[in-house]
Design a protein around this motif. Structure first.
Motif: not given
Length: 122
Positions: A15, A17, A63, A66, A82-86, A89
């Motif tokens: 979640g 960045s 991606v 995000r 890069m936002n809302s990382r999973k 990723d």
């Protein structure tokens, strides 16, 4: 010839960045085709973001919404926010200059590569 130097990788929580930077030097024409590519262990290389011929960004489905690619021409720098990382990723991220417009995946579709920067999401 083009030289590409990435920075900004590291570890981030789910979640969170992270912002990657790629400083480019060399042939101005080839620098038009700079984008971001990632490769996770055991997975195929994936082109995630680049610019279209008309200057608009292009993203992979994984991606889209995000990640944001941008550039500062005065600084010869391309960024990847890069936002809302999973967790998926997690990969080595490369800045690379392709031979054509659009997202590319195959090794021989790229002319120049940076050294890569590791991004880990946990």
């Amino acid at each position: 010839h083009v030289q590409l130097v990435e920075s900004g990788g590291g570890s981030v929580q789910v979640g969170g960045s992270l912002n990657l930077s790629c400083v480019a030097s060399g042939d101005a024409y080839s620098r038009n085709f700079i984008g971001w590519v990632r490769q996770a262990p055991g997975k195929e290389r994936e082109g995630v973001a680049t610019f279209h011929r008309d200057g608009f960004p292009v993203y992979s489905d994984s991606v889209k919404g995000r990640f944001t690619i941008s550039q500062d021409s005065a600084k010869n720098t391309v960024y990847l926010q890069m936002n809302s990382r999973k967790p998926e990723d997690t990969a080595m991220y490369y800045c690379a200059a392709a031979r054509r417009w659009g997202l590319c995946t195959q090794q021989d579709e790229y002319r120049y590569w940076g050294q890569g920067t590791q991004v880990t999401v946990s």
